[in-house]
Design a protein around this motif. Structure first.
Motif, PDB file in Angstrom:
ATOM      1  N   GLY A 203       0.832  -1.190   0.000  1.00 22.53           N
ATOM      2  CA  GLY A 203       0.000   0.000   0.000  1.00 22.53           C
ATOM      3  C   GLY A 203       0.871   1.246   0.000  1.00 22.53           C
ATOM      4  O   GLY A 203       2.095   1.168   0.173  1.00 22.53           O
ATOM      5  N   LEU A 204       0.266   2.386  -0.173  1.00 18.39           N
ATOM      6  CA  LEU A 204       1.015   3.641  -0.180  1.00 18.39           C
ATOM      7  C   LEU A 204       1.443   4.003   1.238  1.00 18.39           C
ATOM      8  O   LEU A 204       0.624   4.094   2.150  1.00 18.39           O
ATOM      9  N   ILE A 205       2.746   4.190   1.434  1.00 13.16           N
ATOM     10  CA  ILE A 205       3.268   4.647   2.732  1.00 13.16           C
ATOM     11  C   ILE A 205       4.279   5.761   2.500  1.00 13.16           C
ATOM     12  O   ILE A 205       5.082   5.683   1.572  1.00 13.16           O
ATOM     13  N   PRO A 206       4.218   6.805   3.344  1.00  8.22           N
ATOM     14  CA  PRO A 206       3.186   7.048   4.356  1.00  8.22           C
ATOM     15  C   PRO A 206       1.840   7.370   3.704  1.00  8.22           C
ATOM     16  O   PRO A 206       1.788   7.815   2.562  1.00  8.22           O
ATOM     17  N   TYR A 207       0.773   7.156   4.461  1.00 12.53           N
ATOM     18  CA  TYR A 207      -0.587   7.367   3.960  1.00 12.53           C
ATOM     19  C   TYR A 207      -1.207   8.517   4.734  1.00 12.53           C
ATOM     20  O   TYR A 207      -1.355   8.453   5.950  1.00 12.53           O
ATOM     21  N   ASN A 208      -1.548   9.604   4.027  1.00 14.05           N
ATOM     22  CA  ASN A 208      -2.062  10.789   4.730  1.00 14.05           C
ATOM     23  C   ASN A 208      -3.578  10.753   4.930  1.00 14.05           C
ATOM     24  O   ASN A 208      -4.270   9.875   4.403  1.00 14.05           O
ATOM     25  N   SER A 210      -5.929  12.603   3.807  1.00 12.78           N
ATOM     26  CA  SER A 210      -6.777  12.852   2.633  1.00 12.78           C
ATOM     27  C   SER A 210      -6.988  11.595   1.807  1.00 12.78           C
ATOM     28  O   SER A 210      -7.937  11.508   1.019  1.00 12.78           O
ATOM     29  N   GLY A 211      -6.115  10.610   1.982  1.00 13.75           N
ATOM     30  CA  GLY A 211      -6.233   9.387   1.197  1.00 13.75           C
ATOM     31  C   GLY A 211      -5.756   9.563  -0.234  1.00 13.75           C
ATOM     32  O   GLY A 211      -5.975   8.679  -1.077  1.00 13.75           O
ATOM     33  N   LYS A 212      -5.107  10.694  -0.516  1.00 14.45           N
ATOM     34  CA  LYS A 212      -4.632  10.977  -1.873  1.00 14.45           C
ATOM     35  C   LYS A 212      -3.112  11.086  -1.894  1.00 14.45           C
ATOM     36  O   LYS A 212      -2.477  11.291  -0.861  1.00 14.45           O
ATOM     37  N   VAL A 213      -2.564  10.964  -3.091  1.00 16.72           N
ATOM     38  CA  VAL A 213      -1.120  11.106  -3.249  1.00 16.72           C
ATOM     39  C   VAL A 213      -0.724  12.564  -3.059  1.00 16.72           C
ATOM     40  O   VAL A 213      -1.332  13.468  -3.647  1.00 16.72           O
ATOM     41  N   ASN A 214       0.254  12.807  -2.218  1.00 15.64           N
ATOM     42  CA  ASN A 214       0.780  14.153  -2.019  1.00 15.64           C
ATOM     43  C   ASN A 214       1.909  14.385  -3.029  1.00 15.64           C
ATOM     44  O   ASN A 214       2.981  13.782  -2.914  1.00 15.64           O
ATOM     45  N   PRO A 215       1.704  15.224  -4.041  1.00 16.50           N
ATOM     46  CA  PRO A 215       2.727  15.416  -5.084  1.00 16.50           C
ATOM     47  C   PRO A 215       4.034  16.001  -4.558  1.00 16.50           C
ATOM     48  O   PRO A 215       5.053  15.944  -5.237  1.00 16.50           O
ATOM     49  N   GLN A 216       4.004  16.552  -3.345  1.00 17.10           N
ATOM     50  CA  GLN A 216       5.208  17.151  -2.765  1.00 17.10           C
ATOM     51  C   GLN A 216       6.035  16.164  -1.948  1.00 17.10           C
ATOM     52  O   GLN A 216       7.181  16.458  -1.588  1.00 17.10           O
ATOM     53  N   PHE A 217       5.462  14.987  -1.668  1.00 13.05           N
ATOM     54  CA  PHE A 217       6.177  14.035  -0.806  1.00 13.05           C
ATOM     55  C   PHE A 217       7.036  13.081  -1.634  1.00 13.05           C
ATOM     56  O   PHE A 217       6.588  12.550  -2.647  1.00 13.05           O
ATOM     57  N   PRO A 218       8.268  12.823  -1.188  1.00 18.80           N
ATOM     58  CA  PRO A 218       9.170  11.918  -1.935  1.00 18.80           C
ATOM     59  C   PRO A 218       8.924  10.437  -1.620  1.00 18.80           C
ATOM     60  O   PRO A 218       9.719   9.791  -0.922  1.00 18.80           O
TER      61      PRO A 218
END
Length: 332
Positions: A203-208, A210-218
């Motif tokens: 799954g996506l980690i870390p998971y924020n 909002s449940g959406k992909v953060n374009p600013q996070f690496p």
């Protein structure tokens, strides 16, 4: 009582020799100590073997190692890329299937036959290691479904494990593409500030929130390649399966759940693993575009060379003409 000047001079000279002797002796001792340390460091985890585990009966893609990629079996393309790594002393293919073994022997690879009971690539690597005549300090598990693996990545994880005595495992990550964020076949990874793995997940980690992909996070994508300390690899099969390992179906989680440290390096690499049949066409497209790029660079370099040669020739001719003109002027 007044001391004669010659005695004073002799005493001073003696003290000077003693001081110089002590300094020189210290310098020699330090040099010997440093040399011994460097020799010991070079010997630490110095013998490295690359093992490519390959099985025919894959649940998602049966016969995957033998799939044709632009005229060659995928396992051969992976083996050829691995051969370019400078840190590997030897490379073998570990398989439980005679068809794969016959194919690999055909293109010159060394093969170790393993049992069908191996539950994952790590256990297959361990069994293959026990059957090798030579002893190795580091084992690199090279995924057979990575036909475009960069040799520099292999060298990178080997060197990172050699430089981290407290780690028993090393692996690599690269930047995760947004479109792969929720793909369970693309394993994600998070690391601490010292470059050690914290967790892996499908799954996506870390998971924020909002449940959406953060374009600013690496976000980081795990590349399948990994290396182990050979002594640790021997005890790995004895470790009982762990809850997180079973839930995520990720063998590296058993390492973390048992308290071992895993070194992670980040590389700039496009992940091009073959997980399902549809991935083959993607790989072939990438390889063709790479060949076109190499040919284009070759042609550009060739014409640039011709241009430089032409300019040099014109320069030489101009110089010759100028000399001839000067000679004619002198004769007149």
């Amino acid at each position: 009582m007044t001391m004669c000047s010659s005695c004073s001079s002799g005493s001073s000279s003696t003290r000077s020799w003693i001081v110089h002797g002590i300094v020189a002796g210290g310098a020699i001792a330090a040099a010997i100590g440093a040399g011994a340390y460097l020799v010991r460091y070079r010997k630490f985890r110095s013998q490295v073997v690359g093992i490519i585990p390959a099985r025919y009966a894959s649940s998602r893609f049966e016969g995957k190692p033998l799939v044709n990629i632009l005229g060659k079996p995928m396992i051969q393309r992976t083996w050829e890329r691995a051969k370019l790594a400078t840190t590997l002393d030897h490379i073998v293919v570990a398989t439980d299937d005679e068809k794969i073994a016959e194919c690999c022997r055909g293109f010159g690879a060394d093969v170790v036959m393993t049992s069908e009971s191996c539950r994952n690539g790590t256990e297959r690597c361990n069994e293959a290691l026990q059957k090798l005549d030579k002893k190795y300090d580091v084992v690199v598990n090279i995924q057979g479904d990575e036909p475009l693996i960069e040799p520099e990545i292999i060298d990178g994880i080997v060197k990172s494990l050699q430089a981290a005595p407290d780690a028993v495992f090393s692996t690599a990550v690269t930047s995760l593409k947004p479109e792969d964020a929720f793909d369970p076949n693309r394993v994600k990874c998070v690391v601490d500030n010292q470059g050690y793995a914290i967790y892996f997940s499908r799954g996506l980690i870390p998971y924020n929130k909002s449940g959406k992909v953060n374009p600013q996070f690496p976000y980081m994508l795990h590349l399948g390649i990994q290396s182990y300390d050979a002594k640790f690899l021997k005890i790995y099969p004895e470790l009982q399966p762990t809850p997180l390992q079973l839930e995520e179906d990720l063998e590296q989680l058993k390492v973390l759940e048992n308290g071992y440290k895993m070194k992670v390096i980040k590389v700039d690499h496009e992940a091009h693993g073959v997980d399902i049949p549809e991935d083959v066409e993607k790989i072939e497209t990438l390889m063709r575009s790479g060949e076109r790029e190499i040919k284009f660079i070759y042609y550009v370099d060739f014409f640039s060379l011709l241009l430089k040669f032409s300019e040099l020739s014109c320069s030489i001719l101009d110089t010759v003409d100028e000399c001839l003109h000067h000679n004619r002027s002198g004769n007149n």
